[in-house]
Design an enzyme around this catalytic site. Structure first.
Site, mmCIF file in Angstrom:
data_model
loop_
_atom_site.group_PDB
_atom_site.id
_atom_site.type_symbol
_atom_site.label_atom_id
_atom_site.label_comp_id
_atom_site.label_asym_id
_atom_site.label_seq_id
_atom_site.Cartn_x
_atom_site.Cartn_y
_atom_site.Cartn_z
ATOM 1 C CG PHE A 187 70.655 8.205 -4.600
ATOM 2 C CD1 PHE A 187 71.826 7.198 -3.846
ATOM 3 C CD2 PHE A 187 69.429 7.861 -4.621
ATOM 4 C CE1 PHE A 187 71.595 6.129 -3.039
ATOM 5 C CE2 PHE A 187 68.758 7.415 -3.311
ATOM 6 C CZ PHE A 187 70.139 6.455 -3.095
ATOM 7 C CB THR A 209 67.586 9.555 -0.582
ATOM 8 O OG1 THR A 209 67.245 8.834 0.896
ATOM 9 C CG2 THR A 209 69.187 9.560 -0.635
#
Length: 299
Positions: free
Chosen positions: A194, A192
């Site tokens: 960010f 992921t």
């Protein structure tokens, strides 16, 4: 705050109070304690004070109101695509992207009993999507919830013997659940991205690779996007992300969220942005920041 499950509220209040005492060190994240965004905040800023927020908007508001110095928001995942609609959230917030952070994601199936006959698994829709093959193979019904750790807290405080949650292992430890199986994501390259948001724009260190993020709206004429993109190709500016979306209800002109390698001030980037602006109704910079993305073979 009271939207969190009851058994998470004590820790939420404590973390919020600690952050409020030293707001410049506070970093807001979306989710209950133990969520992946909590882990990202701890990894990104080991000396920071993570503040749990129920929604992405709450995390951004914490920065706007001065109760947190920054926020860390997940925006895309390698398995399941977009997480947060940052192209909607960020422009109206007045905040800037000042950094990016990449974190490998591992999901753990957890329940009140290690021997539970699991029928349902509750988690954030992103986590459910990242584990969809695992769940389908076991005929486990996915149930969407606000975030991974809050799902774990909800399962812990309720009495359904067939309910499980999908969350980081830390959430099992926090809420007293048993870890049934770890690393249940469908691929081991689950990552992921960010972004870190702050009130003031960043000035990246010189001589290092940097990224610039911006949004633009093309003119509603034939081949507008093709013409707008030409300056990046001819000036050798690498574009790593281009995502379209509609703003408002007219559908008259498409807007785009874009990441490029480089920064304003570089002659090639300046030429590319100038050519882009010529073919657009608007161009708006969202931030320039150090490049943190993992490199792959051949890149």
């Amino acid at each position: 705050m009271n939207s969190f499950p009851q058994n998470a509220l004590g820790m939420v209040r404590k973390m919020t109070e600690q952050g409020a005492a030293t707001p410049e060190k506070a970093i807001a994240f979306q989710g209950a304690p133990g969520a992946n965004s909590h882990l990202a905040a701890l990894d990104y800023a080991p000396d920071g004070l993570p503040i749990p927020c129920f929604s992405f908007e709450d995390a951004i508001d914490a920065v706007k109101q001065g109760t947190a110095g920054s926020a860390i928001i997940p925006i895309e995942n390698s398995l399941h695509g977009r997480v947060a609609d940052i192209h909607f959230l960020l422009p109206e917030s007045g905040l800037h992207i000042v950094d990016e952070y990449f974190m490998p994601i591992q999901h753990c199936l957890m329940a009140k009993s290690a021997h539970a006959d699991i029928k349902t698994a509750m988690s954030h829709p992103q986590a459910l999507g990242q584990c969809r093959h695992y769940l389908r193979e076991r005929s486990i019904i996915p149930v969407a919830y606000a975030d991974t750790a809050a799902a774990a807290a909800y399962v812990a405080q309720n009495d359904d013997p067939h309910a499980a949650a999908i969350a980081p292992r830390l959430a099992a430890q926090i809420y007293g659940l048993e870890a049934i199986e770890e690393a249940i994501e469908d691929e081991d390259h689950n990552m992921t991205r960010f972004v870190v948001l702050a009130p003031e724009a960043a000035i990246p260190e010189p001589n290092g690779p940097v990224m610039t993020t911006f949004i633009f709206q093309v003119k509603n004429i034939p081949a507008a996007l093709y013409k707008a993109m030409g300056g990046f190709a001819t000036n050798g500016v690498n574009m790593t992300k281009l995502e379209s979306y509609q703003q408002g209800g007219s559908f008259a002109a498409t807007e785009f969220y874009t990441d490029i390698e480089g920064a304003p001030g570089d002659p090639a980037v300046d030429r590319a942005l100038a050519e882009l602006s010529f073919h657009c109704n608007s161009v708006r910079l969202l931030g320039t920041y150090r490049q943190a993305r993992p490199r792959t073979v051949g890149s």
